[in-house]
Write an enzyme that holds these catalytic residues in place. Structure first.
Site, PDB file in Angstrom:
ATOM      1  N   GLU A 140       1.024  -0.555  -4.899  1.00 50.71           N
ATOM      2  CA  GLU A 140      -0.120   0.410  -5.939  1.00 50.71           C
ATOM      3  C   GLU A 140       0.589   1.849  -5.302  1.00 50.71           C
ATOM      4  O   GLU A 140       0.619   2.416  -4.220  1.00 50.71           O
ATOM      5  CB  GLU A 140      -0.665   0.480  -4.446  1.00 50.71           C
ATOM      6  CG  GLU A 140      -1.870   1.646  -4.592  1.00 50.71           C
ATOM      7  CD  GLU A 140      -2.135   2.512  -3.274  1.00 50.71           C
ATOM      8  OE1 GLU A 140      -3.321   2.986  -4.056  1.00 50.71           O
ATOM      9  OE2 GLU A 140      -1.681   2.347  -2.582  1.00 50.71           O
ATOM     10  N   ASP A 147       0.758  -1.384  -0.366  1.00 46.36           N
ATOM     11  CA  ASP A 147      -0.309  -0.133   0.037  1.00 46.36           C
ATOM     12  C   ASP A 147       0.673   1.319  -0.316  1.00 46.36           C
ATOM     13  O   ASP A 147       2.041   1.430   0.582  1.00 46.36           O
ATOM     14  CB  ASP A 147      -0.846  -0.720   0.959  1.00 46.36           C
ATOM     15  CG  ASP A 147      -1.489   1.060   1.445  1.00 46.36           C
ATOM     16  OD1 ASP A 147      -3.016   1.082   0.922  1.00 46.36           O
ATOM     17  OD2 ASP A 147      -1.190   2.076   2.533  1.00 46.36           O
TER      18      ASP A 147
HETATM   19  C1  NOJ Z   1      -4.870   3.461   0.086  1.00 50.48           C
HETATM   20  C2  NOJ Z   1      -5.997   2.459   0.323  1.00 50.48           C
HETATM   21  O1  NOJ Z   1      -6.149   1.908  -0.950  1.00 50.48           O
HETATM   22  C3  NOJ Z   1      -6.517   3.244   0.809  1.00 50.48           C
HETATM   23  O2  NOJ Z   1      -7.637   2.535   1.259  1.00 50.48           O
HETATM   24  C4  NOJ Z   1      -6.459   4.118   2.200  1.00 50.48           C
HETATM   25  O3  NOJ Z   1      -7.051   4.755   2.666  1.00 50.48           O
HETATM   26  C5  NOJ Z   1      -4.658   4.969   1.331  1.00 50.48           C
HETATM   27  N1  NOJ Z   1      -3.772   3.698   0.737  1.00 50.48           N
HETATM   28  C6  NOJ Z   1      -3.930   4.834   3.139  1.00 50.48           C
HETATM   29  O4  NOJ Z   1      -3.377   2.832   3.160  1.00 50.48           O
END
Ligand code: NOJ
Length: 535
Positions: A243, A201
């Site tokens: 991501e 993430d």
């Molecule tokens: C990306 C995630 O997809 C999202 O849901 C989250 O709020 C943020 N990162 C922070 O972790």
């Protein structure tokens, strides 16, 4: 194909555990519930599950605020449930990856609690502190609708702490060698349990430097390469999915030289699929494809139409963003941050032709596609719920009370109860029985895709068509050539495609019907929103 490259040819399914299946009637979906539904996922044809976070957490950001990296939130079950889920998934030849949040923790994490309580704590250095809130002022705020600053004053600490997301998610300090080691240990812990990899993430934000926008910095890549080294040197066949909501050239860096991430989400492509559908014009998708850079030999894109967040409009121009908002979020309540908090079916006006076409485009483009839970049946959303919760409502398994999701009286969130999206009209059981349903169509596409590796690994060549409304391309490898033709408009289209082929006939992979090629020309009459995959 070499088994370590399994991720190059898969269809992923994103499971929001809390919404999926409640095995113990407490109103929350759980890991045992996911295990109960593995046969369903297998039947749909997917090959890999992406499990959203199930770590102990105050759930202020649905588990992306981790309070303990080494355990499971009691609402979701236990570590034993996690092990069972992995074993049962593997028995069915399903891979399973989970979210790993490396950029930040919850403010309830014991590291942060210790850090704020004592300047001399060894954990102080795990986070990013400052006496002023003026440092790193070139870094943008991501959650612009909720956060006024990336700094929050902490009374107990007597300093500001840095956070790129909610204030309840302090950023970890990747300049600390101890922290870096600790995070590699976290990674090992889950790999030892047998997980097949991680969706990592928020990776662009690990490091901060004055005078930069604090994204994609070289030192960030140094750490990510360490994560990859752990995978390569200590484990086999595991994957890291990146991501990074960034432009292609910046994402490209996350593949490294086949020594960082194996996979990365293709963020710029996603909104352009919606633009092309709205405008009945292939230009946005073609632009995205032409601007998707070549990636290292062993890398793969991950493509998607929707996920658990708002449909992000960060990777479009200001003009395109305004257009997307007007087109798809006419009610201001539908907008969030720089995006749109709606699900696939409502975005496409619940028009099964458009929803199928969007899926057909997704499944025929390069990359491994991800299905967001519930989108395979066209679930609706609830914009009255806070923030992104409106796209995270309980899965609709059948038309019974609580939609077959749970036997509890009280659920973590209300079921969608407005027609045409209520469980009586949208549910798995009914759609499985109907060969013309969205579910059956999606399953069909997945099956054809699974049978034709060219979709995952073949090259893509755009085909010239005389009409802006018709998007056509070839997927090709040494063994196979597939022609994909998509009518983006709600009008029938007659077109002639120039196709060089030794064959005189092409086969429609959906119906088995054949099409005649005359002097390398293919004459087609396309119905509104029709898609063809011809081999
Ligand atoms: C990306 C995630 O997809 C999202 O849901 C989250 O709020 C943020 N990162 C922070 O972790």
């Amino acid at each position: 194909m070499n088994s370590s490259l399994w991720y190059k040819n898969i269809v992923l399914y994103q499971v929001y555990v809390r919404a999926f299946c409640d095995s113990n009637a407490d109103g929350h979906g759980d890991l045992a519930g996911v295990t109960q539904k593995l046969d369903y996922l297998k039947e749909l044809g997917i090959n890999c599950i992406w499990l959203m976070p199930t770590y102990p957490s105050p759930l202020k950001d649905d588990g992306y605020d981790i309070a303990d990296f080494y355990s499971v939130h009691p609402d979701f079950g236990t570590l034993d449930d996690f092990k069972t889920l992995i074993a049962e998934a593997h028995k069915r030849d399903l891979k399973i990856i989970t979210d790993l949040v490396v950029n930040h923790t919850s403010d309830m994490h014991p590291w942060f609690q210790a850090a704020r309580a004592d300047r001399n704590s060894p954990y102080r250095d795990y986070y990013v502190w400052s006496d002023t809130d003026q440092k790193y002022s070139d870094a943008r705020i991501i959650f612009i609708d909720t956060e006024p600053s990336n700094w929050t004053w902490d009374e107990m600490a007597g300093q500001y702490y840095w956070h790129r997301f909610y204030a309840s998610q302090p950023d970890l300090n990747y300049d600390s060698p101890a922290l870096r080691n600790e995070m590699l240990q976290v990674q090992r812990f889950w790999l030892d349990l047998g997980i097949d990899g991680f969706r990592v993430d928020a990776v662009p934000y690990l490091i901060e430097r004055e005078g930069t926008n604090c994204e994609n910095l070289p030192e960030t890549h140094v750490f990510l390469k360490e994560m990859r080294r752990v995978i390569d040197e200590e484990y086999t066949d595991r994957v890291l999915l990146c991501e990074a909501n960034q432009w292609p050239k910046d994402v490209l860096a996350y593949f490294g030289n086949d020594d960082e991430f194996q996979m990365a989400f293709n963020f710029p492509l996603m909104p352009r699929i919606y633009m092309s559908l709205y405008d009945a014009d292939k230009t946005p998708i073609q632009w995205a494809l032409e601007n998707t850079p070549a990636i290292p030999k062993n890398a793969q894109w991950c493509t998607f139409l929707r996920n658990h967040d708002e449909l992000t409009l960060e990777m479009v121009t200001e003009e395109e963003r305004q257009h997307m908002w007007q087109a798809y979020a006419p009610d201001p309540k539908m907008r969030l941050n720089l995006g749109i908090r709606r699900r696939l079916a409502p975005l496409l006006e619940n028009d099964i032709r458009k929803i199928c076409l969007a899926n057909a485009i997704l499944f025929s483009l390069p990359g491994s596609p991800v299905i967001y839970y519930g989108d395979e049946i066209g679930m609706g959303d609830n914009i009255d719920l806070f923030d992104r919760n409106g796209v995270r409502t309980p899965m609709q398994w059948d038309a019974s009370q609580n939609s077959g999701f749970s036997k509890a009286d009280q659920l973590y969130a209300p079921i969608i109860n407005m027609d045409p999206y209520s469980p009586s009209m949208v549910n798995v059981a009914d759609q499985q029985k109907d060969e013309n349903s969205l579910w059956s169509s999606v399953r069909n596409m997945i099956q054809i895709r699974n049978q034709n590796v060219v979709f995952g690994t073949g090259e893509l060549i755009l085909l010239q068509t005389s009409k802006a409304e018709v998007l056509a391309y070839t997927r090709k490898d040494v063994n196979e050539t597939i022609f994909v033709i998509n009518n983006l408009s709600d009008l029938a289209q007659e077109i002639t495609l120039n196709i060089v082929s030794e064959k005189q006939k092409l086969k429609n992979l959906f119906t088995g019907n054949s099409f005649d090629l005359r002097e390398n020309q293919l004459l087609l009459s396309l119905a509104p929103y029709q898609y063809l995959w011809l081999s």
